[in-house]
Design an enzyme around this catalytic site. Structure first.
Site, mmCIF file in Angstrom:
data_model
loop_
_atom_site.group_PDB
_atom_site.id
_atom_site.type_symbol
_atom_site.label_atom_id
_atom_site.label_comp_id
_atom_site.label_asym_id
_atom_site.label_seq_id
_atom_site.Cartn_x
_atom_site.Cartn_y
_atom_site.Cartn_z
ATOM 1 N N SER A 38 0.831 -1.197 0.000
ATOM 2 C CA SER A 38 0.000 0.000 0.000
ATOM 3 C C SER A 38 0.873 1.258 0.000
ATOM 4 C CB SER A 38 -0.955 -0.041 1.203
ATOM 5 O OG SER A 38 -1.960 0.940 1.100
ATOM 6 N N ASP A 195 -5.887 -3.659 -1.980
ATOM 7 C CA ASP A 195 -4.804 -3.340 -1.055
ATOM 8 C C ASP A 195 -4.159 -4.594 -0.470
ATOM 9 O OD1 ASP A 195 -3.375 -2.481 1.331
ATOM 10 O OD2 ASP A 195 -4.459 -0.592 1.150
#
Length: 343
Positions: A38, A195
């Site tokens: 991320s 993510d």
């Protein structure tokens, strides 16, 4: 001195990583293999491209507009449009700003695909040792973590040809906030990629191999404290489906911050306080950004004041089993009990 480094995800708080990287570089470290999830992937990609910690600080301080992470056209920002996107496509914002920004910065260094970051040409394309950069994403359709570029072959694509900016976009696709990336699996299924923090927010063991390591692996982790009566967390609005989705995500990300680390992991982790700043605080002020950066520097200074690589290898990589944290605590309890009995 060379080191591997793994950067945890944490949304806009990733600027804390940069503070720690600056201190590590001031200590004389350069980077061998780099991995990130991320926001950690955002920083890791630029680091792998050759940007120094100081350059990253200038970029995040002066060039990145965090508000644009969650900003679309005026039409797309209307509540009915956001609700439509969330319910039917799984996210609210396009997330194109992240991808375009990374691509622009990589292009300035003459880098576009993972093929430009190959370290060992004759290493297999699914090896962790082939590429300077590894990005972590989540395939929620299969329930599997993705190492990118290595695992992109599941979708019939060449790892060397994978666009780095797209991989970072996949890794940073915070559920509900950003639209997932859609890929077709080699078996014909359509898979949604989001993510990497959902499945592996802190993959510090990624570069570990049997035997004694030639250089250390450092983990950069963003941590928060529990709320207290004197310093409570602000309540999460939960009046509609969008607010409920955001509250669920914020709760999940905060839980990641307090995950247990075993001794082998904790001893090589630089824990960076985030002072209650949310991962999705896209209106991050300059003062908050500076505080995160300073926290990263302070955490790294404290870490390197006592870090000893030969001692680490002797204690954890020599083949001799070390007592676990539970066993250590039990022994400590016994010593306390003996002391109390002897008084």
């Amino acid at each position: 001195m060379l080191a591997d480094v793994v950067l945890e995800g944490g949304g806009v708080r990733g600027i804390g990583h940069v503070g720690a990287l600056c201190i590590a570089e001031e200590q004389g470290y350069g980077w061998h293999s780099i991995a990130g999830t991320s926001a950690g992937a955002f920083v890791a990609a630029l680091l792998a491209a050759g940007y120094t910690g100081g350059e990253l600080y200038s970029i995040l301080r002066d060039e990145v507009d965090f508000r644009r992470f969650a900003q679309d056209t005026w039409f797309a920002s209307l509540l009915p449009v956001e609700a439509f996107r969330l319910l039917l496509r799984g996210g609210i914002h396009a997330g194109s700003y992240i991808e375009n920004f990374i691509r622009e910065k990589l292009t300035a260094k003459g880098i576009a695909t993972f093929g430009d970051l190959v370290m060992i040409e004759d290493e297999a394309k699914d090896s962790n040792a082939r590429y300077r950069l590894t990005v972590i994403a989540s395939d929620i359709s299969s329930g599997q973590m993705l190492r990118l570029p290595q695992d992109i072959n599941r979708f019939g694509l060449d790892p060397d040809a994978l666009d780095i900016a797209l991989a970072v976009r996949m890794s940073a696709s915070i559920p509900f906030y950003f639209l997932p990336i859609t890929l077709r699996h080699v078996d014909g299924r359509t898979c949604l990629i989001v993510d990497g923090g959902l499945l592996s927010n802190f993959p510090i063991s990624l570069f570990d191999a049997p035997g004694e390591p030639q250089h250390p692996t450092f983990g950069l982790r963003l941590v928060d404290t529990m709320p207290t009566p004197d310093c409570p967390w602000p309540p999460n609005p939960t009046s509609n489906i969008l607010q409920i989705s955001r509250a669920l995500l914020k709760t999940m990300l905060t839980a990641h911050d307090r995950l247990y680390l075993d001794n082998h992991t904790f001893v090589r982790t630089i824990a960076i306080p985030v002072d209650g700043i949310s991962a999705t605080r896209f209106d991050l002020s300059r003062e908050e950004a500076e505080r995160l950066y300073s926290n990263g520097r302070s955490a790294a200074q404290q870490f390197f004041a006592t870090w000893d690589f030969p001692a680490y290898k002797a204690a954890y990589r020599s083949g001799q089993l070390q007592p676990g944290r539970q066993q250590q605590l039990h022994e400590q309890m016994k010593r306390v009990n003996l002391h109390m009995d002897g008084r």
